[in-house]
Design an enzyme around this catalytic site. Structure first.
Site, PDB file in Angstrom:
ATOM      1  N   PRO A 266       0.844  -1.200   0.000  1.00 31.99           N
ATOM      2  CA  PRO A 266       0.000   0.000   0.000  1.00 31.99           C
ATOM      3  C   PRO A 266       0.874   1.243   0.000  1.00 31.99           C
ATOM      4  O   PRO A 266       1.687   1.443   0.887  1.00 31.99           O
ATOM      5  CB  PRO A 266      -0.786  -0.089   1.313  1.00 31.99           C
ATOM      6  CG  PRO A 266      -0.274  -1.284   2.038  1.00 31.99           C
ATOM      7  CD  PRO A 266       0.828  -1.910   1.259  1.00 31.99           C
ATOM      8  N   ASP A 442       5.910   2.261   1.948  1.00 35.99           N
ATOM      9  CA  ASP A 442       5.045   1.080   2.141  1.00 35.99           C
ATOM     10  C   ASP A 442       4.345   1.221   3.498  1.00 35.99           C
ATOM     11  O   ASP A 442       4.966   1.154   4.566  1.00 35.99           O
ATOM     12  CB  ASP A 442       5.915  -0.188   2.093  1.00 35.99           C
ATOM     13  CG  ASP A 442       5.103  -1.475   2.213  1.00 35.99           C
ATOM     14  OD1 ASP A 442       3.907  -1.412   2.609  1.00 35.99           O
ATOM     15  OD2 ASP A 442       5.653  -2.552   1.907  1.00 35.99           O
ATOM     16  N   HIS A 443       3.043   1.455   3.441  1.00 38.98           N
ATOM     17  CA  HIS A 443       2.320   1.751   4.677  1.00 38.98           C
ATOM     18  C   HIS A 443       2.196   0.538   5.595  1.00 38.98           C
ATOM     19  O   HIS A 443       1.761   0.666   6.745  1.00 38.98           O
ATOM     20  CB  HIS A 443       0.931   2.312   4.351  1.00 38.98           C
ATOM     21  CG  HIS A 443       0.448   3.312   5.391  1.00 38.98           C
ATOM     22  ND1 HIS A 443       0.337   3.002   6.726  1.00 38.98           N
ATOM     23  CD2 HIS A 443       0.069   4.602   5.260  1.00 38.98           C
ATOM     24  CE1 HIS A 443      -0.107   4.051   7.383  1.00 38.98           C
ATOM     25  NE2 HIS A 443      -0.276   5.042   6.524  1.00 38.98           N
ATOM     26  N   ARG A 444       2.581  -0.636   5.129  1.00 40.04           N
ATOM     27  CA  ARG A 444       2.578  -1.784   6.043  1.00 40.04           C
ATOM     28  C   ARG A 444       3.696  -1.609   7.051  1.00 40.04           C
ATOM     29  O   ARG A 444       3.608  -2.035   8.185  1.00 40.04           O
ATOM     30  CB  ARG A 444       2.781  -3.091   5.282  1.00 40.04           C
ATOM     31  CG  ARG A 444       1.666  -3.412   4.317  1.00 40.04           C
ATOM     32  CD  ARG A 444       1.995  -4.648   3.487  1.00 40.04           C
ATOM     33  NE  ARG A 444       3.121  -4.429   2.616  1.00 40.04           N
ATOM     34  CZ  ARG A 444       3.601  -5.329   1.765  1.00 40.04           C
ATOM     35  NH1 ARG A 444       3.032  -6.517   1.680  1.00 40.04           N
ATOM     36  NH2 ARG A 444       4.651  -5.051   1.012  1.00 40.04           N
TER      37      ARG A 444
END
Lengths: 473, 379, 342
Positions: A266, A442-444
């Site tokens: 994401p 990367d929003h993870r």
């Protein structure tokens, strides 16, 4: 029989292939000593005296003064054993006995082949063979054609044909072409073009040889809106106006990576516009330093440095999401990727362990990376194991972007163009050097706070490198 | 040769050979071979002297040709040095109506047929391929493919029979020359088969000069070459090829047998190639000096000279005159060879087919046009 | 030479007999023997037996053993002695019993016969005819089905011809014997027993020229170029193609050296498409030369590249699979279809 030795024009060095005989210093019948100068030869550079290779009696001179002769061609024959009796060729003296003619020779010294024996030199600059004159050396020179400039050169050197005037080419000899009724004449590629463009060849006037229809003829016919009475070529929206490019190579790989990355991680992108005037000034100072004298230095260098320093403060950004092991792998080493546009597409080679490089080493590494990428020779090892990347969209004059993460990385910085812009500087509107940074992450792994702080730190360094260094180190 | 009871001939190989003039110049009156044939010659003094003159001339011309090749005036030369007697002896045995099929070394035979010695020089100089009219000279063109001419000779001989020109003393005969190496070729063996089966009026004259380039005789045969004939059903006889008298006697007898309808004979002329195979061959690579030396002692010319001197048929004045005349001829030959013109390029396209060809005409036309497009061509 | 009328039909009405190709050759040989006493025939089994294909049947009985010569089993000897006979003034007609056995004679043919006129500057003429039954389709054991015409057509100094019909066999063999050129005369052995009209009164002087090609079938859509045994195959293909609405022209080359290129070019310029058919392997065969020439001289007329339907580049196979090897009607029409695909 080796008694008569033929002396070839020796290699005069410097790649010269021929020489002109200026004058003979001896004549037929003269007795000569070893190394006695016997002939004067002019090369392209100087007049040279050639010494005799053997002692004996001059038995024959092959080339008159004034002639040009190729290196390796025989110029004189020397009878090295005149006391052995008369020569068969001289025409004087009694009939040669079987003895003198069947004289048993000592086999030649290893390596050298006697003139006249297989593999040895033969008259006319040839090499002796069992069955004829033998092969001779040729030069890579064309014979001059009639009507070419330089065709009337001196006899010594045939003029190389440089830019021949177009001579009326002789018609290819072929059976006489019957008067053209019936089938249209056109080269096969032209027929295909006509078919692709939907042109009926029979309606096109041919201007080519033998009245054939040429490519131009067809294209002109296609461009005309209407020929009188002819069917107009209708506008089409099909393959004839489409180009099909096969997907392969770098482009294919890039596309696959993009898809994998974009649809797995994401992506969030944050922007920061910064005043980099001080950084530009610092760059000038760096350029002036002696150790940077022969290294190209660009704003990208400082951006890279900024990123590397910021990573130290926020190591989590230098990591990757491992789906198989359900882990986030945080890396201590920074393999800094720099996106590069090449002829074959976008690649992202990386500088291994960039965090440990000095500023100068970093500058060199950046330059090398860019040059190698431009030459298309980036090795696969350079393009793997990247941990963090920068994409310099600024070189295209673009302000910023929303970059896509290279596979296995969690952060990528888009570095835009540095432009003079109005800025509020110490309370007043000033023109400052301004750029926008875009950070995708990367929003993870990286949440908004981390991403923002990381971005803020990069901006802080570029806004005031000295202040940031003092604060951080 | 006797039945192996005693060696016949001085310096003869095992099994002997027909010899009427020893290396020292002594005459042998006659020799009777195992099959009961007796060979002898009776020449007048003039005839002996003429033979000597032939031998000397042929050698002198050959020497001139060798020199010309060394000087780059001939591309190649096949020297007959040492084989003068074999060629002159057999050549003089031919009758005017007989036909000879040489290989490429029989310049001595060519000379005895009264042909201008320059005739083969075009081939060796590379200005033509030595083509003359065989029927005009009763001497076929030189054949380079080893042994191919023996079949041509056999066919020609079969034609003589078909023309009814054999079976009488005025009949025609054919002589086919080839070397020891050629006896291995299939086509030579086929010619033996054919001439035996068709009883062709042909003499197979093998100049066994002991070498085929570098391969010695032992590479070509397990038995003496003359004995091969027995396998094909016709007589074979070995002669001292350095003895012009024996060569003449045996060849004359064989040719007469052929023209009388008795079929083929194989003559093996035992001789030695004193020079190289052709001009750039290096014999020192494959034979030893002592062998060459031993053959010098059997020289064909010196033995005849010794005979003439001993029998007081000639004196030094004569010998000197012969040398001088030979030299004059050689120098004249030299001049003519040096002035042989190179062929015109367009002649490449001549004489491909008796009835011509549109294909050749088209190529010739294109070639002429192409040549004319160059500076300095005589358009 | 004036252009012969290459029309699909013979010039005058044949007053002829219906003869097999083999019989037509026999008659032609007989006429030659009658016309010139210098003509001799030589080969293995040609005399008493009349030849293994009976082509020389009955000739020795009428012309004698001196003129119809049974030779030893030696092909080099057959051609080599023929050279000697020719120098002597005879006009030998050599028979090589089968195509696969010509190779022992290859040396005499290409190194001697082919070069003699040239190297002798016109002094030595060798009016020799070398007859060779060739080609496959007879279910034979090895070495009896070869197509070696390329080796000879490639050799300067030789002329090479091949008949396809009894009509042509009768005149071509006589013309070959009468000319002073050395001729290699290929006879399609699988067609030896096929019959056709022959004009036994044909006058050689006005007969169809030896080296001219013949339009065996007029057409408009594509040109099939064939020779020897494949002419019949090409004609059958054209017949079948007509049912599909394609009108194919068939050219019988007749002469492989020299080739009658004007006839070929005229046809290809008309139709725009060419397909060559021969049994010999395709690689470097006669078809390759034709394709190169046609492309060069008819470039502007070509709708498609010249295609070749040939034997495969494998040694000639065993009898029970030879039908797969030999070009047949279907393979020819497959090539025609491909030609139209361009």
């Amino acid at each position: 029989m080796s008694r008569i030795k033929e002396f070839n024009l020796p290699d005069l060095g410097e790649g010269l292939t021929e020489g002109e005989i200026l004058s003979w210093l001896v004549k037929v019948g003269d007795t000569i000593e070893l190394n006695q100068p016997i002939v004067e030869v002019e090369t392209a550079k100087a007049a040279v005296e050639i010494p005799a290779k053997w002692a004996g009696v001059i038995s024959r001179i092959f080339v008159e003064a004034g002639s040009t002769v190729e290196v390796g061609s025989p110029i004189v024959a020397i009878d090295t054993d005149p006391s052995a009796g008369p020569l068969p060729s001289s025409g004087d003296g009694p009939v040669p006995s079987a003895e003198s003619l069947a004289a048993v020779d000592i086999a030649p010294a290893e390596g050298a082949v006697e003139p006249g024996l297989i593999g040895g030199p033969a008259p006319g600059g040839r090499t002796a063979v069992l069955v004829g004159y033998g092969p001779r050396n040729t030069t890579a020179k064309r014979r001059p054609r009639v009507g070419t400039p330089g065709a009337s050169a001196t006899a010594a050197v045939p003029a190389p044909v440089t830019t021949p005037e177009p001579v009326a080419a002789p018609e290819p000899v072929q059976a006489p072409e019957p008067a053209r009724v019936g089938p249209v004449l056109a080269k096969p590629p032209v027929r295909k073009l006509a078919r692709d463009l939907g042109i009926d060849l029979a309606t096109v006037t041919g201007t080519g040889p033998l009245g054939s229809v040429t490519r131009d003829d067809v294209q002109q016919a296609a461009a005309q809106p209407q020929a009188a009475g002819a069917t107009p070529a209708a506008a089409v929206f099909d393959a004839s106006r489409e180009q099909r490019i096969p997907v392969k190579g770098v482009r294919k790989l890039t596309a696959e990576n993009m898809v994998a990355s974009a649809f797995t991680a994401p992506h969030v992108t944050e922007f920061l516009t910064v005043d980099v005037t001080r950084a530009m000034k610092a760059l000038e100072k760096i350029k002036a330093r002696p150790e940077f004298r022969d290294v190209r230095v660009s704003p990208l260098l400082l951006v890279a440095k900024a990123v590397l320093l910021a990573v130290r403060r926020h190591p989590m950004v230098n990591s990757s999401w491992s789906a198989q092991t359900n882990e986030i792998v945080v890396k201590e080493y920074v393999n800094l990727g720099i996106a590069a546009a090449t002829e074959r597409g976008l690649i992202v080679p990386n500088i291994k362990d960039a965090g440990r490089l000095s500023l100068r080493e970093l500058a060199e590494a950046l330059n090398t990376l860019v040059q190698v990428a431009k030459s298309g020779k980036t090795p696969p090892s350079d393009m793997s194991a990247g941990t963090l990347s920068i994409t310099n969209v600024g070189v295209f004059g673009v302000d910023t972007g929303t970059p896509i993460l290279p596979p296995g990385e969690s952060a990528i910085l888009a570095f835009g163009a540095v432009k003079p812009m109005p800025w509020v500087h110490k309370g007043k509107i000033k023109i400052r050097q301004v750029t926008t940074l875009g950070l995708s992450f990367d929003h993870r792994i990286i949440d908004g706070e981390l991403g923002s702080k990381f971005l803020r730190d990069i901006g802080r360094f570029l806004t005031d490198p000295e202040e940031a260094l003092l604060a951080w180190t | 040769m006797a039945n192996g009871e005693r060696e016949v001939g001085v310096d003869a190989p095992a099994g002997g050979f027909v010899q009427l003039l020893t290396p020292d110049g002594e005459r042998v009156d006659s020799v009777t071979t195992a099959d009961g044939t007796t060979y002898s010659v009776s020449f007048t003094d003039d005839e002996y002297r003429e033979l000597y003159k032939d031998l000397v001339t042929v050698r002198r011309l050959d020497a001139e040709a060798t020199a010309l090749q060394r000087q780059g005036e001939l591309g190649i030369w096949a020297s007959l040095l040492g084989q003068e007697a074999a060629q002159v002896g057999s050549g003089r045995a031919l009758r005017p109506q007989d036909m000879a099929f040489p290989t490429y070394r029989e310049h001595g035979v060519l000379y005895t047929r009264g042909i201008d010695p320059i005739m083969p020089f075009g081939l060796f100089r590379g200005v033509d391929q030595g083509g003359w009219d065989p029927n005009e000279y009763k001497f076929n063109t030189y054949t380079i493919v080893i042994g191919a001419q023996t079949l041509h000779a056999t066919g020609y001989a079969m034609g003589i029979t078909m023309d009814g020109k054999t079976g009488n003393p005025d009949g025609e005969a054919v002589i086919a020359y080839f070397g020891d190496g050629a006896t291995s070729q299939g086509e030579v063996n086929e010619s033996f088969v054919w001439s035996g089966v068709f009883n062709a009026p042909i003499v197979f004259f093998c100049q066994n000069n002991q070498y085929a380039i570098s391969e010695p005789l032992e590479r070509q045969t397990r038995i003496p070459l003359y004995r091969r004939a027995a396998g094909y059903g016709f007589p074979g006889v070995r002669i001292d090829g350095n003895d012009v008298l024996a060569t003449f006697a045996v060849t004359r007898a064989a040719l007469d047998n052929a023209r009388n309808g008795q079929g083929p004979t194989l003559i093996e002329a035992y001789t030695y190639r004193m020079g190289a195979h052709t001009s750039s061959d290096d014999p020192t690579r494959y034979r030893i000096a002592s062998e060459v030396e031993s053959w010098k002692a059997k020289d064909p010319i010196s033995r005849l000279r010794a005979f003439l001197a001993k029998q007081q048929l000639a004196d030094d004045t004569f010998f000197a005159e012969v040398d001088e005349a030979a030299k004059t001829l050689a120098l004249d030959l030299r001049e003519r060879v040096l002035s042989m013109p190179d062929p015109q390029p367009v002649s490449l396209f001549d004489n491909v087919y008796p009835t011509g060809s549109p294909e050749i005409d088209a190529q010739r036309a294109r070639f002429v046009e192409y040549q004319a497009s160059f500076e300095g061509s005589d358009h | 030479m004036t252009e012969p009328d290459r029309g699909g039909k013979p010039q005058k009405k044949t007053v002829g007999e219906n003869l097999s190709l083999g019989k037509a050759l026999n008659h032609g040989l007989r006429r030659s023997l009658e016309n010139d006493s210098k003509v001799v025939i030589m080969g293995e089994d040609v005399g008493k037996l009349g030849g293994v294909f009976r082509i020389t049947d009955g000739l020795q009985k009428d012309f004698g053993e001196d003129r119809i010569i049974d030779t030893p089993l030696a092909e080099a000897g057959i051609v080599g002695t023929a050279v000697g006979l020719a120098i002597r003034g005879y006009r030998p007609v050599c028979e090589i019993q089968f195509d696969g056995f010509v190779f022992p004679a290859y040396n005499q043919i290409v190194a001697q016969v082919a070069k003699m006129f040239y190297r002798s500057k016109g002094n030595v003429r060798l009016p020799i005819v070398i007859r060779i039954p060739y080609g496959g389709g007879i279910g034979a054991v090895e070495h009896h089905s070869e197509s070696p015409e390329g080796y000879f057509a490639h050799t300067p100094g030789l002329k090479v011809v091949t008949c396809s019909t009894p009509l042509d066999a009768y005149t071509m063999i006589q013309q070959a014997i009468a000319t002073d050129d050395p001729i290699v005369f290929f006879e399609p052995k699988r067609r030896y027993w096929e019959k056709g009209e022959v004009d036994l009164d044909a006058d050689l002087a006005s007969a169809y020229p030896l080296h001219a090609a013949r339009v065996a079938r007029e057409g408009t859509d594509a040109t099939l170029l064939a020779y020897g045994p494949m002419v019949r195959t090409a004609l059958d293909a054209a017949t079948a193609a007509a049912e599909d609405g394609r009108n194919l022209e068939v050219i019988d080359l007749r002469s492989l050296s020299p080739v009658d290129y004007p006839a070929i070019y005229a046809s290809v310029r008309k139709t725009g498409r060419a397909v060559v058919v021969h049994e010999a392997p395709g690689n470097l065969g006669v078809g390759a030369e034709l394709a190169a020439r046609i492309t060069e001289e008819c470039f502007y007329s070509l709708e498609a590249p010249v295609l070749r339907v040939t034997g495969f580049d494998v040694p000639y196979p065993a009898a029970r699979v030879e039908e797969e090897y030999l070009p047949d009607l279907d393979r020819v029409l497959d090539a025609v279809d491909r030609s139209f695909g361009w």
